[in-house]
Design a protein around this motif. Structure first.
Motif, PDB file in Angstrom:
ATOM      1  N   LYS A  74      12.514  -3.433  -1.366  1.00 34.57           N
ATOM      2  CA  LYS A  74      11.589  -3.396  -2.371  1.00 34.57           C
ATOM      3  C   LYS A  74      12.411  -2.683  -3.590  1.00 34.57           C
ATOM      4  N   HIS A 109      -4.209  -7.952  -1.573  1.00 33.10           N
ATOM      5  CA  HIS A 109      -3.951  -6.412  -1.207  1.00 33.10           C
ATOM      6  C   HIS A 109      -4.320  -6.581   0.245  1.00 33.10           C
ATOM      7  N   THR A 111      -4.429  -4.559   3.969  1.00 29.77           N
ATOM      8  CA  THR A 111      -4.994  -3.404   4.302  1.00 29.77           C
ATOM      9  C   THR A 111      -5.707  -3.593   5.661  1.00 29.77           C
ATOM     10  N   SER A 118     -15.767   0.233   4.181  1.00 30.67           N
ATOM     11  CA  SER A 118     -15.728   1.081   3.212  1.00 30.67           C
ATOM     12  C   SER A 118     -15.428   0.506   1.828  1.00 30.67           C
TER      13      SER A 118
HETATM   14  C1  HQG Z   1      -7.167   1.814   1.647  1.00 23.75           C
HETATM   15  C2  HQG Z   1       4.334   1.206  -0.137  1.00 23.75           C
HETATM   16  C3  HQG Z   1     -11.205   2.802   2.936  1.00 23.75           C
HETATM   17  C4  HQG Z   1      -6.011   0.900   1.130  1.00 23.75           C
HETATM   18  C5  HQG Z   1       3.554  -0.213   0.035  1.00 23.75           C
HETATM   19  C6  HQG Z   1      -5.021   1.378   1.865  1.00 23.75           C
HETATM   20  C7  HQG Z   1       2.873  -0.455  -1.266  1.00 23.75           C
HETATM   21  C8  HQG Z   1      -9.533   2.115   1.180  1.00 23.75           C
HETATM   22  C9  HQG Z   1      -4.988   2.817   2.127  1.00 23.75           C
HETATM   23  C10 HQG Z   1       2.453   0.993  -1.711  1.00 23.75           C
HETATM   24  C11 HQG Z   1     -10.257   2.234   0.370  1.00 23.75           C
HETATM   25  C12 HQG Z   1      -4.234   3.426   1.079  1.00 23.75           C
HETATM   26  C13 HQG Z   1       1.145   1.529  -1.351  1.00 23.75           C
HETATM   27  C14 HQG Z   1     -11.805   2.608   0.692  1.00 23.75           C
HETATM   28  C15 HQG Z   1      -8.496   1.724  -0.196  1.00 23.75           C
HETATM   29  N1  HQG Z   1     -11.963   2.902   1.875  1.00 23.75           N
HETATM   30  N2  HQG Z   1      -9.937   2.877   2.646  1.00 23.75           N
HETATM   31  N3  HQG Z   1     -12.562   2.760  -0.577  1.00 23.75           N
HETATM   32  N4  HQG Z   1      -9.867   1.800  -0.657  1.00 23.75           N
HETATM   33  N5  HQG Z   1      -8.284   1.874   0.808  1.00 23.75           N
HETATM   34  O1  HQG Z   1      -0.342   3.755   1.784  1.00 23.75           O
HETATM   35  O2  HQG Z   1      -1.810  -0.035  -0.693  1.00 23.75           O
HETATM   36  O3  HQG Z   1       7.423   1.056   1.123  1.00 23.75           O
HETATM   37  O4  HQG Z   1      -1.816   4.870  -0.018  1.00 23.75           O
HETATM   38  O5  HQG Z   1      -6.503  -0.450   1.430  1.00 23.75           O
HETATM   39  O6  HQG Z   1       4.449  -1.266   0.249  1.00 23.75           O
HETATM   40  O7  HQG Z   1      -1.078   0.520   1.726  1.00 23.75           O
HETATM   41  O8  HQG Z   1       6.389   3.186   0.177  1.00 23.75           O
HETATM   42  O9  HQG Z   1      -1.664   2.407  -0.078  1.00 23.75           O
HETATM   43  O10 HQG Z   1      -4.883   0.354   3.038  1.00 23.75           O
HETATM   44  O11 HQG Z   1       3.593  -0.856  -2.481  1.00 23.75           O
HETATM   45  O12 HQG Z   1       7.812   1.762  -1.338  1.00 23.75           O
HETATM   46  O13 HQG Z   1      -6.422   3.068   1.801  1.00 23.75           O
HETATM   47  O14 HQG Z   1       3.513   1.797  -0.640  1.00 23.75           O
HETATM   48  O15 HQG Z   1       5.375   1.006  -0.525  1.00 23.75           O
HETATM   49  O16 HQG Z   1      -2.840   3.361   1.715  1.00 23.75           O
HETATM   50  O17 HQG Z   1       0.717   1.145  -0.370  1.00 23.75           O
HETATM   51  P1  HQG Z   1      -1.503   3.786   0.672  1.00 23.75           P
HETATM   52  P2  HQG Z   1      -0.944   0.734   0.298  1.00 23.75           P
HETATM   53  P3  HQG Z   1       6.835   1.828  -0.086  1.00 23.75           P
END
Ligand code: HQG
Length: 191
Positions: A74, A109, A111, A118
Motif C-alpha cells: 500500500k 468500505h 468491515t 451499529s
Molecule cells: C468500524 C489500514 C461500529 C469500521 C486499512 C472499521 C485502512 C464501526 C473499524 C486503514 C462504526 C475501525 C483504516 C460504527 C465504523 N460502529 N463499528 N458506527 N463505524 N466502524 O482499523 O477502515 O494497513 O480504524 O468499519 O487498510 O478498518 O494500516 O479502520 O471496521 O486503509 O496502512 O470500526 O488502515 O491501512 O477500524 O482501516 P480501523 P479501517 P494500513
C-alpha cells in the motif's frame, strides 16, 4: 539500552513500516517529532529519531525508506521537499488536513459482520482514527475488512449523493479516500 530486541527482526520492511506508521500516525511525541497541519515532519529529524529509538542495524536511511515504499502493498507514506508524512490512518489529537477533492461516484468500505448493527444505526464513524477510511475498489475493501473478520462485509457508498449533500471527501492515495463520518442513508448494506 543498546541491545537489539531479538524477538523480532528490526531490519524487516514490515517491522520498519509499522514503526514508521506508529511514529507518523499515532505517537510522533514519543520520537520528539512534531507534525505540521498536513502531517509532515522533517525527514532528517525523523531518521535520527527512528534510529535513536529503534537502533536499526544498519541505520535507517532515506534510501531504505524509499525501497520499503516502492515494495509495499500500500502507498502509506510520502516524501516531499525533505519532509515525510503518513498519507492516512492518523489518530493523534490535532486533526491532520488532507486535500479535499471530488471522489469517485462509488466507494467501498470493508468491515466486520459484528459492526453492522451499529453502523446501520450510527453510520460510519472514525472510531480511533481521525477519519473514516474508504476504498476505491472491492478487492481493497475486502482486504481492509479481513483485518477485522474472516468473512468481511463490503458496504457500498453512494458518494455522489453525499457530495450533493455537501459531505466533504479527502484524498488519501489512489486506493484510500477519507471522510469525517458517513450517515447510513449513503450506505448500501448487502442483502
Ligand atoms: C468500524 C489500514 C461500529 C469500521 C486499512 C472499521 C485502512 C464501526 C473499524 C486503514 C462504526 C475501525 C483504516 C460504527 C465504523 N460502529 N463499528 N458506527 N463505524 N466502524 O482499523 O477502515 O494497513 O480504524 O468499519 O487498510 O478498518 O494500516 O479502520 O471496521 O486503509 O496502512 O470500526 O488502515 O491501512 O477500524 O482501516 P480501523 P479501517 P494500513
Amino acid at each position: 539500552m543498546h541491545q537489539t530486541n531479538h524477538r523480532f527482526d528490526n531490519r524487516s520492511d514490515k517491522f520498519i513500516s509499522k514503526k514508521m506508521s506508529y511514529a507518523l500516525r499515532h505517537n510522533p511525541g514519543k520520537y520528539g517529532l512534531k507534525l505540521d497541519e498536513y502531517g509532515y515532519t522533517d525527514l532528517n529529524q525523523f531518521l535520527k529519531a527512528m534510529n535513536r529509538i529503534h537502533h536499526f542495524q544498519p541505520s535507517l536511511t532515506k534510501e531504505r525508506i524509499e525501497s520499503i515504499m516502492a515494495h509495499a502493498d500500500k502507498e502509506r507514506f510520502k516524501i516531499k521537499n525533505g519532509q515525510i508524512c503518513a498519507l492516512y490512518g492518523h489518530s493523534i489529537p490535532g486533526i491532520i488536513k488532507h486535500p479535499a477533492a471530488t471522489p469517485p461516484a462509488v466507494l467501498y468500505h470493508g468491515t466486520a459482520r459484528r459492526f453492522i448493527p451499529s453502523i446501520k444505526k450510527l453510520g460510519l464513524l472514525p472510531m480511533q482514527r481521525q477519519y473514516v477510511h474508504l476504498s476505491t475498489d472491492v478487492q481493497t475493501a475486502k482486504q481492509v475488512g479481513s483485518r477485522h473478520d474472516d468473512h468481511p462485509v463490503i458496504l457500498t457508498i453512494d458518494t455522489q449523493k453525499a457530495v450533493i449533500d455537501e459531505i466533504h471527501f479527502y484524498f488519501g492515495n489512489n486506493q484510500v479516500w477519507l471522510v469525517d463520518e458517513l450517515p447510513s442513508k449513503y450506505i448500501h448494506f448487502p442483502k
